[in-house]
Design a protein around this motif. Structure first.
Motif: not given
Ligand code: SF4
Length: 352
Positions: A34, A36, A40, A68, A72
């Motif tokens: 996951d 995201e 986060a 990915e 971030r």
């Protein structure tokens, strides 16, 4: 100090070992696939002061997510692998900055060799991790149970396995939930190796018991000069692990950073809600980017001002109000309900 003489290992853009500052690690508890949620959480951990993050890679989806996630975040990502050597390879191919494996549980020597070959090609460090819970039967028998000596021998056997493959870009971790055994094992290991050590007390428990066990275990090990990077393991939000690690390192004088809050234990003289206020102050200062400032939250005007004077800024409670003390001087009286906001305002506009 052992840590001044360990080899330096580069993990992404961070360096551990060889007298570098002791780095703080934590582990995500989201599903790694996951992207995201995992990114986060890592961003929250970065903000709390985490230097290196580890995420489990139990399947190919998780391995593929690494690329990915890395786009971030801003700190190195370590892939934690158990059992399946193919996940270790996939994690490295997808950009992991380090992998953590127990060569004893990823199968045959050929599997270990396949992992080491990719690590070597990409110069990716390997953390060789051994837990007391998975100590090999022959070592349990040799030492008459699970012992510090057995854990160390197990870890060094695994290191040797990788050294024999001509790879030495390694970090070692040995863990036990038995604090005293863990301390002893680190003392023995530090005498026998100069690889940097990742130190932690495993399965330490909830916020309360985990913090106490980690403070004793990590505190003693670090104080003895052992340990190049640490993780405080807690059953809870990983952000709490990072906060605890920072406080631990700061208390030992090994890292700077953040605002220190001291508060009195309260007694019959306390006439304000000091316990509530001290907790609010501690939470409030966590977001303020000041270094090396001490804030005192004291309960009364008898001993409070004296203690608060030792701090950079402090309050001493009265009846429904408190004295604001700055750099040793009483500045003014502040109503109890305004103490938190006044203190915050002072810190936000702090001039050294
Ligand atoms: S500072 Fe005052 S209120 Fe706090 S413990 Fe000391 S005497 Fe009691």
């Amino acid at each position: 100090m052992y840590r001044d003489h360990t080899r330096q290992v580069k993990i992404g853009d961070r360096v551990i070992g060889g007298g570098s500052p002791v780095l703080i690690q934590s582990m995500t508890n989201t599903r790694t696939e996951d992207v995201e949620a995992t990114a986060a959480q890592i961003l929250r951990l970065e903000e709390a002061g985490c230097d290196i993050i580890r995420s489990t890679v139990p399947n190919m989806e998780a391995a593929k997510a690494i690329g990915e996630i890395k786009k971030r975040i801003h700190i190195p990502l370590v892939a934690d692998i158990h059992f399946d050597y193919k996940m270790a390879i996939a994690a490295m191919e997808n950009g992991a900055d380090k992998i953590r494996i127990n060569p004893g549980n990823i199968g045959s020597k050929e599997n270990v060799a396949a992992v080491v070959s990719v690590a070597k090609e990409r110069n990716i460090p390997i953390r060789v991790g051994v837990n007391s819970g998975s100590l090999e039967r022959q070592l349990v028998e040799k030492y008459g149970g699970v012992t510090a000596e057995g854990i160390v021998e197990s870890a060094l056997d695994k290191v040797k396995m990788i050294e024999d493959l001509d790879y030495t870009n390694l970090v070692i971790s040995i863990k036990s939930s038995d604090v005293l055994m863990c301390i002893k094992a680190h003392e023995i290991l530090a005498e026998k190796t100069d690889y940097p050590l990742h130190v932690g007390i495993t399965e330490a428990g909830t916020l309360w018991s985990g913090n106490i066990k980690s403070s004793i275990g990590l505190g003693i090990i670090l104080y003895e000069g052992i340990g190049d990077t640490i993780r405080v393991s807690l059953t809870g939000d990983p952000v709490e692990e990072v906060r605890s690690a920072r406080l631990l390192l700061r208390t030992l004088g090994l890292r700077k950073g953040g605002i220190e809050v001291v508060s009195c234990p309260t007694c019959g003289r306390t006439k304000i809600d000091l316990i509530g206020l001290a907790n609010q102050v501690e939470a409030m200062v966590a977001d303020i980017p000041l270094d090396g400032i001490k804030v005192a939250v004291m309960g009364c005007a008898v001993n409070g001002p004296g203690e608060a004077r030792e701090a950079d800024i402090g309050i001493a409670g009265g009846v429904g109000e408190g004295l604001l003390i700055k750099k040793g001087e009483i500045i003014r009286k502040v109503p109890e309900e305004d103490l938190l906001s006044v203190l915050r305002d002072e810190l936000l506009h702090w001039e050294a």
